[in-house]
Design a protein around this motif. Structure first.
Motif, PDB file in Angstrom:
ATOM      1  N   MET A  25     -16.657 -37.934   1.535  1.00  0.00           N
ATOM      2  CA  MET A  25     -15.693 -38.225   2.573  1.00  0.00           C
ATOM      3  C   MET A  25     -16.423 -38.963   3.693  1.00  0.00           C
ATOM      4  O   MET A  25     -17.482 -38.522   4.144  1.00  0.00           O
ATOM      5  N   ILE A  26     -15.851 -40.095   4.098  1.00  0.00           N
ATOM      6  CA  ILE A  26     -16.393 -40.862   5.213  1.00  0.00           C
ATOM      7  C   ILE A  26     -15.320 -40.898   6.288  1.00  0.00           C
ATOM      8  O   ILE A  26     -14.217 -41.401   6.067  1.00  0.00           O
ATOM      9  N   ALA A  27     -15.645 -40.348   7.451  1.00  0.00           N
ATOM     10  CA  ALA A  27     -14.738 -40.332   8.596  1.00  0.00           C
ATOM     11  C   ALA A  27     -15.079 -41.537   9.468  1.00  0.00           C
ATOM     12  O   ALA A  27     -16.227 -41.705   9.882  1.00  0.00           O
ATOM     13  N   LEU A  28     -14.080 -42.377   9.722  1.00  0.00           N
ATOM     14  CA  LEU A  28     -14.263 -43.597  10.512  1.00  0.00           C
ATOM     15  C   LEU A  28     -13.552 -43.424  11.842  1.00  0.00           C
ATOM     16  O   LEU A  28     -12.325 -43.410  11.903  1.00  0.00           O
ATOM     17  N   SER A  29     -14.344 -43.302  12.890  1.00  0.00           N
ATOM     18  CA  SER A  29     -13.808 -43.013  14.211  1.00  0.00           C
ATOM     19  C   SER A  29     -14.052 -44.192  15.145  1.00  0.00           C
ATOM     20  O   SER A  29     -15.019 -44.932  14.997  1.00  0.00           O
ATOM     21  N   GLY A  30     -13.170 -44.344  16.126  1.00  0.00           N
ATOM     22  CA  GLY A  30     -13.315 -45.408  17.120  1.00  0.00           C
ATOM     23  C   GLY A  30     -11.946 -45.864  17.576  1.00  0.00           C
ATOM     24  O   GLY A  30     -10.932 -45.577  16.932  1.00  0.00           O
ATOM     25  N   GLY A  31     -11.906 -46.578  18.666  1.00  0.00           N
ATOM     26  CA  GLY A  31     -10.648 -47.039  19.230  1.00  0.00           C
ATOM     27  C   GLY A  31      -9.987 -48.126  18.398  1.00  0.00           C
ATOM     28  O   GLY A  31     -10.530 -48.582  17.389  1.00  0.00           O
ATOM     29  N   ARG A  96      -9.640 -35.038  -2.610  1.00  0.00           N
ATOM     30  CA  ARG A  96     -11.079 -34.933  -2.415  1.00  0.00           C
ATOM     31  C   ARG A  96     -11.812 -34.484  -3.669  1.00  0.00           C
ATOM     32  O   ARG A  96     -12.996 -34.759  -3.832  1.00  0.00           O
ATOM     33  N   GLN A  97     -11.137 -33.827  -4.569  1.00  0.00           N
ATOM     34  CA  GLN A  97     -11.802 -33.332  -5.771  1.00  0.00           C
ATOM     35  C   GLN A  97     -12.373 -34.450  -6.624  1.00  0.00           C
ATOM     36  O   GLN A  97     -13.437 -34.283  -7.220  1.00  0.00           O
ATOM     37  N   ASP A  98     -11.679 -35.600  -6.693  1.00  0.00           N
ATOM     38  CA  ASP A  98     -12.170 -36.665  -7.565  1.00  0.00           C
ATOM     39  C   ASP A  98     -12.089 -38.064  -6.948  1.00  0.00           C
ATOM     40  O   ASP A  98     -12.254 -39.054  -7.647  1.00  0.00           O
ATOM     41  N   HIS A  99     -11.837 -38.144  -5.655  1.00  0.00           N
ATOM     42  CA  HIS A  99     -11.761 -39.424  -4.951  1.00  0.00           C
ATOM     43  C   HIS A  99     -12.839 -39.513  -3.870  1.00  0.00           C
ATOM     44  O   HIS A  99     -13.292 -38.494  -3.357  1.00  0.00           O
ATOM     45  N   LEU A 100     -13.176 -40.709  -3.513  1.00  0.00           N
ATOM     46  CA  LEU A 100     -13.866 -40.974  -2.258  1.00  0.00           C
ATOM     47  C   LEU A 100     -12.766 -41.044  -1.213  1.00  0.00           C
ATOM     48  O   LEU A 100     -11.764 -41.743  -1.412  1.00  0.00           O
ATOM     49  N   LEU A 101     -12.910 -40.324  -0.107  1.00  0.00           N
ATOM     50  CA  LEU A 101     -11.943 -40.401   0.977  1.00  0.00           C
ATOM     51  C   LEU A 101     -12.534 -41.217   2.122  1.00  0.00           C
ATOM     52  O   LEU A 101     -13.594 -40.885   2.635  1.00  0.00           O
ATOM     53  N   LEU A 102     -11.850 -42.281   2.502  1.00  0.00           N
ATOM     54  CA  LEU A 102     -12.178 -43.078   3.685  1.00  0.00           C
ATOM     55  C   LEU A 102     -11.089 -42.772   4.689  1.00  0.00           C
ATOM     56  O   LEU A 102      -9.933 -43.142   4.471  1.00  0.00           O
ATOM     57  N   VAL A 103     -11.431 -42.105   5.775  1.00  0.00           N
ATOM     58  CA  VAL A 103     -10.408 -41.606   6.680  1.00  0.00           C
ATOM     59  C   VAL A 103     -10.584 -42.191   8.080  1.00  0.00           C
ATOM     60  O   VAL A 103     -11.589 -41.939   8.746  1.00  0.00           O
ATOM     61  N   GLU A 104      -9.587 -42.968   8.498  1.00  0.00           N
ATOM     62  CA  GLU A 104      -9.562 -43.501   9.858  1.00  0.00           C
ATOM     63  C   GLU A 104      -8.834 -42.514  10.764  1.00  0.00           C
ATOM     64  O   GLU A 104      -7.927 -41.833  10.320  1.00  0.00           O
ATOM     65  N   TRP A 105      -9.250 -42.431  12.006  1.00  0.00           N
ATOM     66  CA  TRP A 105      -8.701 -41.519  13.009  1.00  0.00           C
ATOM     67  C   TRP A 105      -8.876 -40.055  12.580  1.00  0.00           C
ATOM     68  O   TRP A 105      -7.942 -39.248  12.654  1.00  0.00           O
ATOM     69  N   PRO A 106     -10.078 -39.661  12.158  1.00  0.00           N
ATOM     70  CA  PRO A 106     -10.303 -38.289  11.690  1.00  0.00           C
ATOM     71  C   PRO A 106     -10.115 -37.236  12.782  1.00  0.00           C
ATOM     72  O   PRO A 106      -9.859 -36.073  12.471  1.00  0.00           O
ATOM     73  N   GLU A 107     -10.216 -37.638  14.043  1.00  0.00           N
ATOM     74  CA  GLU A 107     -10.075 -36.674  15.126  1.00  0.00           C
ATOM     75  C   GLU A 107      -8.667 -36.070  15.203  1.00  0.00           C
ATOM     76  O   GLU A 107      -8.434 -35.117  15.920  1.00  0.00           O
TER      77      GLU A 107
END
Length: 147
Positions: A25-31, A96-107
């Motif tokens: 899981m990759i959390a992508l944070s920022g405005g 999440r069990q078998d995917h890569l998760l790219l998540v924007e606005w994780p907050e």
């Protein structure tokens, strides 16, 4: 890490593509406009996606699967969620069990959800540049920073 322009942000995504695996899981944070979707597009392109990946802002979850990409990916944008409980309907735990998760606005979700995520924060820098900071969990220590 300094990313001098959009091309550098895409290139970082491409380098990450060589390191990711299902269950990450990759959390992508920022405005707004910080480069989250650009980084995701670089990663998706290097995983084999032909054409430009759409922003998942309206769909919320944009899924990709082989042969479209090397591995299953869920590109998720939580910006439009009003409450964390709304995320339960997205099935993130199952994905999440078998995917890569790219998540924007994780907050938009509780911090406990991100314990083992690679958390990347993008902030505006000088000109078109961006400053990237990373919170690296143990599962990513041997893989970060990407070469």
């Amino acid at each position: 890490m300094l990313l001098r322009d959009q091309a550098a942000t895409l290139q970082l995504g491409a380098r990450l593509a060589g390191l990711v695996r299902p269950g990450d899981m990759i959390a992508l944070s920022g405005g707004l406009g910080a480069g989250k979707t650009t980084l995701a597009r670089g990663l998706l392109a290097s995983l084999g996606l032909a054409g430009e990946a759409p922003s998942p802002t309206f769909a919320i979850v944009q899924s990709y699967a082989p042969p479209e990409t090397r591995l299953p990916v869920a590109h998720i944008d939580l910006y439009r969620l009003d409450a964390p409980e709304e995320a339960e309907e997205l099935g993130l735990d199952e994905l999440r069990q078998d995917h890569l998760l790219l998540v924007e606005w994780p907050e938009r979700l509780d911090a406990s959800f991100w314990r083992d995520a690679l958390w990347l924060r993008l902030e505006e820098g000088v000109g078109a540049g961006r400053r990237l900071t990373a919170q690296v969990p143990p599962s990513w220590e041997a893989r970060w920073p990407p070469k």
